[in-house]
Enzyme design. Structure first.
Site, PDB file in Angstrom:
ATOM      1  N   GLN A   1     -30.686  73.495 -44.863  1.00 15.84           N
ATOM      2  CA  GLN A   1     -31.712  73.822 -45.858  1.00 15.84           C
ATOM      3  C   GLN A   1     -32.073  72.620 -46.734  1.00 15.84           C
ATOM      4  OE1 GLN A   1     -31.781  77.349 -48.933  1.00 15.84           O
ATOM      5  NE2 GLN A   1     -30.489  75.756 -49.799  1.00 15.84           N
TER       6      GLN A   1
ATOM      7  N   SER B   1     -20.206  74.109 -44.729  1.00 16.14           N
ATOM      8  CA  SER B   1     -20.640  74.502 -46.080  1.00 16.14           C
ATOM      9  C   SER B   1     -20.467  75.978 -46.394  1.00 16.14           C
ATOM     10  CB  SER B   1     -22.106  74.112 -46.272  1.00 16.14           C
ATOM     11  OG  SER B   1     -22.912  74.876 -45.404  1.00 16.14           O
TER      12      SER B   1
ATOM     13  N   SER C   1     -20.494  70.433 -55.402  1.00 18.47           N
ATOM     14  CA  SER C   1     -20.777  71.874 -55.477  1.00 18.47           C
ATOM     15  C   SER C   1     -20.180  72.534 -56.710  1.00 18.47           C
ATOM     16  CB  SER C   1     -20.199  72.537 -54.234  1.00 18.47           C
ATOM     17  OG  SER C   1     -20.106  73.921 -54.410  1.00 18.47           O
TER      18      SER C   1
ATOM     19  N   GLU D   1     -18.879  75.239 -56.651  1.00 22.32           N
ATOM     20  CA  GLU D   1     -17.638  75.898 -56.219  1.00 22.32           C
ATOM     21  C   GLU D   1     -16.409  75.142 -56.725  1.00 22.32           C
ATOM     22  OE1 GLU D   1     -16.853  78.851 -54.120  1.00 22.32           O
ATOM     23  OE2 GLU D   1     -18.741  79.227 -55.122  1.00 22.32           O
TER      24      GLU D   1
ATOM     25  N   TYR E   1     -12.861  74.944 -48.904  1.00 24.75           N
ATOM     26  CA  TYR E   1     -14.177  74.310 -49.055  1.00 24.75           C
ATOM     27  C   TYR E   1     -14.282  73.601 -50.407  1.00 24.75           C
ATOM     28  CZ  TYR E   1     -19.112  73.830 -50.187  1.00 24.75           C
ATOM     29  OH  TYR E   1     -20.319  73.319 -50.597  1.00 24.75           O
TER      30      TYR E   1
ATOM     31  N   ARG F   1     -32.740  79.222 -46.189  1.00 24.76           N
ATOM     32  CA  ARG F   1     -31.303  79.441 -46.320  1.00 24.76           C
ATOM     33  C   ARG F   1     -30.749  80.045 -45.026  1.00 24.76           C
ATOM     34  NH1 ARG F   1     -26.695  77.846 -48.783  1.00 24.76           N
ATOM     35  NH2 ARG F   1     -26.230  78.944 -50.716  1.00 24.76           N
TER      36      ARG F   1
HETATM   37  P1  GDR Z   1     -21.241  80.622 -52.183  1.00 25.19           P
HETATM   38  O1  GDR Z   1     -22.466  81.352 -51.420  1.00 25.19           O
HETATM   39  O2  GDR Z   1     -19.939  81.000 -51.602  1.00 25.19           O
HETATM   40  O3  GDR Z   1     -21.444  80.837 -53.645  1.00 25.19           O
HETATM   41  O4  GDR Z   1     -21.487  79.098 -51.818  1.00 25.19           O
HETATM   42  P2  GDR Z   1     -22.560  82.726 -50.626  1.00 25.19           P
HETATM   43  O5  GDR Z   1     -23.983  83.090 -50.619  1.00 25.19           O
HETATM   44  O6  GDR Z   1     -21.857  82.656 -49.317  1.00 25.19           O
HETATM   45  O7  GDR Z   1     -21.728  83.750 -51.544  1.00 25.19           O
HETATM   46  C1  GDR Z   1     -22.114  84.065 -52.877  1.00 25.19           C
HETATM   47  C2  GDR Z   1     -21.292  85.215 -53.402  1.00 25.19           C
HETATM   48  O8  GDR Z   1     -21.670  86.415 -52.718  1.00 25.19           O
HETATM   49  C3  GDR Z   1     -20.505  87.147 -52.381  1.00 25.19           C
HETATM   50  N1  GDR Z   1     -20.782  88.017 -51.239  1.00 25.19           N
HETATM   51  C4  GDR Z   1     -21.121  87.634 -49.998  1.00 25.19           C
HETATM   52  N2  GDR Z   1     -21.317  86.401 -49.483  1.00 25.19           N
HETATM   53  C5  GDR Z   1     -21.682  86.304 -48.178  1.00 25.19           C
HETATM   54  N3  GDR Z   1     -21.925  85.101 -47.668  1.00 25.19           N
HETATM   55  N4  GDR Z   1     -21.861  87.435 -47.386  1.00 25.19           N
HETATM   56  C6  GDR Z   1     -21.653  88.681 -47.861  1.00 25.19           C
HETATM   57  O9  GDR Z   1     -21.806  89.660 -47.142  1.00 25.19           O
HETATM   58  C7  GDR Z   1     -21.291  88.792 -49.238  1.00 25.19           C
HETATM   59  N5  GDR Z   1     -21.049  89.853 -50.046  1.00 25.19           N
HETATM   60  C8  GDR Z   1     -20.752  89.374 -51.253  1.00 25.19           C
HETATM   61  C9  GDR Z   1     -19.473  86.056 -52.077  1.00 25.19           C
HETATM   62  O10 GDR Z   1     -18.153  86.614 -52.097  1.00 25.19           O
HETATM   63  C10 GDR Z   1     -19.767  85.086 -53.203  1.00 25.19           C
HETATM   64  O11 GDR Z   1     -19.129  85.492 -54.373  1.00 25.19           O
HETATM   65  C11 GDR Z   1     -22.787  78.538 -51.666  1.00 25.19           C
HETATM   66  C12 GDR Z   1     -22.755  77.611 -50.450  1.00 25.19           C
HETATM   67  O12 GDR Z   1     -24.070  77.194 -50.148  1.00 25.19           O
HETATM   68  C13 GDR Z   1     -21.902  76.398 -50.728  1.00 25.19           C
HETATM   69  O13 GDR Z   1     -22.002  75.489 -49.633  1.00 25.19           O
HETATM   70  C14 GDR Z   1     -22.400  75.719 -52.011  1.00 25.19           C
HETATM   71  O14 GDR Z   1     -21.585  74.618 -52.316  1.00 25.19           O
HETATM   72  C15 GDR Z   1     -22.388  76.719 -53.165  1.00 25.19           C
HETATM   73  O15 GDR Z   1     -23.180  77.843 -52.829  1.00 25.19           O
HETATM   74  C16 GDR Z   1     -22.943  76.098 -54.437  1.00 25.19           C
END
Ligand code: GDR
Length: 340
Positions: A13, A85, A126, A128, A150, A185
């Site tokens: 992205q 990532s 990040s 994170e 990560y 995304r």
């Molecule tokens: P994140 O992004 O871990 O913050 O990292 P993500 O969108 O994966 O998760 C955000 C939050 O949502 C909760 N969650 C879920 N997440 C995913 N992927 N799928 C699900 O079904 C779901 N349900 C709930 C997660 O637990 C979490 O709390 C992103 C990435 O792009 C990293 O690479 C980057 O560094 C950071 O953002 C800033």
């Protein structure tokens, strides 16, 4: 003279938006991609820039390949956007994540130090890294408390970037970006999973969307604006670290509410925690359910960035709010749904 930039992670992205920006600014863009990502250029095609990039195969695990690139080109700017990532995957592949997301940064910095000490380097750090934070807002001085392989790998990348800046006087900047989303995304990340899932439900192609912890809070901005911030970080006299964020935080549940509102779906939340469900008001059918399998072994509950410094020094500010982001993502979801 045309500037030359290297972007690792060109098919992702951020790589796509940054390449679009640099091409507009008349850079020669060298896009590094993994062998396995050769076919994965739908984002570059969608932005209509796939023919304007010079592609080079590169594995961040192979220092010889990195060195070869630095011998072949003279880079004015190097943007390291490549990484394993996905936070959830890092728990299953901790060694690979550490090798690519962490040590990959060092391999590039070593190549810069050896072959091209005047190249300006950007490291995609990040939010994170803040992990389980106890501060209302996180800025460049906040304490790090990473919660995943990560985040720990990203923290290594952040510190080694700072260290090479100081030790070898390199122009090495670290941009600590909070979550940034867009129609480009990947579908494994929660915002895109939701926009795609809800549109698929509306179109009758999906019955139920399953998610993990929807109570986690994130600071979500628009990725295209963050790519602009990355470029700005390499245009200063002296390299520095900057937070990129919106300053607002919302739960995943809030994000869903905003999508449902925009899609004009008649829904209601029933239950809580693992029993929480989003239900169609008329048919009483479940649209969203919680599945434990999407929970992470350790979660980051709350993130909210303070980008005062970027605002002051770079004159950078996030413009798109949550509502605007939802509109952007759903409009494009609908457009490409029609074309399928
Ligand atoms: P994140 O992004 O871990 O913050 O990292 P993500 O969108 O994966 O998760 C955000 C939050 O949502 C909760 N969650 C879920 N997440 C995913 N992927 N799928 C699900 O079904 C779901 N349900 C709930 C997660 O637990 C979490 O709390 C992103 C990435 O792009 C990293 O690479 C980057 O560094 C950071 O953002 C800033």
């Amino acid at each position: 003279m045309k500037k030359t930039a290297l972007i690792t992670g060109i098919t992702g992205q951020d790589g796509a938006y940054l390449a679009e920006l640099l091409i507009k600014k008349n850079y020669r863009v060298i896009g590094a991609l993994r062998r396995s990502a050769r076919q994965d250029n739908w984002r570059l095609k969608r932005l209509n820039i796939d023919k304007k990039i010079i592609f080079e195969e590169l594995e961040l695990s192979e220092e010889n390949e990195i060195n070869r690139l630095f011998k072949k080109y003279k880079f004015n700017e190097v943007y390291n956007l490549a990484a394993q990532s996905f936070v959830a995957t890092s728990f299953n592949s901790p060694l690979n994540t550490s090798n690519i997301t962490g040590l990959g940064v060092l391999r590039i910095l070593e190549a810069i130090r050896t072959y091209s000490p005047r190249s300006k380097f950007f490291q995609a750090s990040s939010s994170e890294m803040f992990g389980q934070t106890f501060e209302n807002k996180q800025d460049e001085q906040s304490k790090f408390n990473p919660q995943s392989p990560y985040a720990i790998s990203k923290l290594y990348g952040h510190y080694i970037t700072k260290n090479y800046r100081k030790s070898y006087n390199l122009y090495a900047a670290s941009g600590i970006a909070f979550n940034h989303e867009s129609p480009l995304r990947g579908e494994e990340f929660v915002t895109r999973k939701i926009t795609k899932g809800l549109v698929s439900i509306m179109k009758g192609e999906l019955k139920v969307l399953e998610l993990g912890n929807v109570y986690a809070k994130r600071d979500w901005g628009y990725a295209k604006e963050y790519a602009q911030g990355m470029w700005q970080m390499l245009q200063l006299k002296k390299a520095d670290d900057f937070i990129l964020s919106t300053g607002k935080t919302y739960t995943i549940k809030n994000f869903i509410d905003e999508c449902v509102k925009y899609l004009k779906m008649e829904t209601i939340w029933i239950g809580k925690n693992l029993k929480l469900r989003l239900v169609n008001k008329k048919t009483k059918k479940d649209l969203i359910k919680i599945n434990k399998k999407y929970f992470r072994p350790a979660e980051v509950d709350y993130l909210r960035g303070d980008s005062k410094k970027a605002n002051k020094v770079l004159k950078w500010k996030a413009k798109t709010d949550l509502k605007g982001l939802v509109k952007l993502m759903i409009d494009e979801e609908m457009k490409y749904f029609k074309m399928r």
